[in-house]
Design a protein around this motif. Structure first.
Motif, short mmCIF file in Angstrom:
data_model
loop_
_atom_site.label_atom_id
_atom_site.label_comp_id
_atom_site.label_asym_id
_atom_site.label_seq_id
_atom_site.Cartn_x
_atom_site.Cartn_y
_atom_site.Cartn_z
N THR A 116 -28.28 -32.42 49.52
CA THR A 116 -29.18 -33.34 50.21
C THR A 116 -30.50 -33.42 49.46
OG1 THR A 116 -30.01 -31.59 51.64
CG2 THR A 116 -28.19 -32.90 52.48
N GLY A 117 -31.01 -34.59 49.40
CA GLY A 117 -32.29 -34.79 48.74
C GLY A 117 -33.43 -34.80 49.73
N ARG A 118 -34.53 -35.18 49.23
CA ARG A 118 -35.72 -35.28 50.05
C ARG A 118 -35.62 -36.51 50.94
NH1 ARG A 118 -40.50 -35.01 46.06
NH2 ARG A 118 -39.20 -36.62 45.21
N SER A 119 -36.16 -36.43 52.15
CA SER A 119 -36.16 -37.59 53.03
C SER A 119 -37.22 -38.57 52.57
CB SER A 119 -36.44 -37.16 54.48
OG SER A 119 -37.80 -36.79 54.62
N GLU A 157 -47.76 -33.47 43.47
CA GLU A 157 -46.37 -33.11 43.73
C GLU A 157 -45.39 -34.17 43.25
OE1 GLU A 157 -46.79 -30.70 47.93
OE2 GLU A 157 -46.72 -32.87 47.97
N GLU A 193 -35.65 -25.75 48.51
CA GLU A 193 -35.12 -26.32 47.28
C GLU A 193 -33.68 -25.83 47.03
OE1 GLU A 193 -38.10 -24.67 47.32
OE2 GLU A 193 -39.43 -26.41 47.22
N ARG A 205 -31.29 -27.45 49.56
CA ARG A 205 -30.97 -28.84 49.20
C ARG A 205 -30.04 -28.90 48.00
NH1 ARG A 205 -37.01 -30.92 50.29
NH2 ARG A 205 -36.73 -31.42 52.48
N GLU A 234 -40.63 -37.36 53.52
CA GLU A 234 -41.15 -36.32 52.63
C GLU A 234 -41.61 -36.91 51.30
OE1 GLU A 234 -38.65 -32.40 53.94
OE2 GLU A 234 -37.61 -33.97 52.83
N ALA A 235 -40.87 -37.86 50.77
CA ALA A 235 -41.25 -38.49 49.51
C ALA A 235 -42.57 -39.25 49.65
CB ALA A 235 -40.15 -39.43 49.02
N GLN A 268 -45.77 -36.87 49.95
CA GLN A 268 -46.16 -35.99 48.85
C GLN A 268 -47.49 -36.42 48.24
OE1 GLN A 268 -43.10 -36.10 45.94
NE2 GLN A 268 -43.52 -38.17 45.31
#
Length: 86
Positions: free
Chosen positions: A51-54, A65, A43, A46, A57-58, A61
């Motif tokens: 950079t955010g979540r790929s 989450e 966290e 990032r 990954e989104a 979840q």
């Protein structure tokens, strides 16, 4: 934010301690008394890099989450037409 410093030997002997400390702030790992590496939580990494979540990954979840809702619109409307194959 707590900054923790560990020697390379301490890091190698107690990795779980380093990972727990990284949740509270950066962990500086020294090599022969000099800072050599920094361990960060994902966290924090990032946040720093912007950079955010790929997408993977989104999508992976769990519902617990989830920090956003995604309700895509239904397909339809006048723009959908049968193909003219003649």
């Amino acid at each position: 934010m707590t900054i923790t410093t560990l020697t390379s030997r301490e890091f190698n002997q107690d990795t779980s301690r380093a990972k727990k400390a990284a949740n509270e702030g950066p962990v500086i790992i020294t090599d022969r008394g000099r800072p050599a590496h920094v361990l960060l939580s994902i966290e924090e990494y990032r946040r720093i890099t912007g950079t955010g979540r790929s997408l993977l990954e989104a999508l992976a979840q769990t519902e617990e989450e989830s920090d956003f809702e995604f309700d895509p619109p239904k397909m339809g409307g006048s723009w959908l037409k049968p193909a003219d194959l003649e």
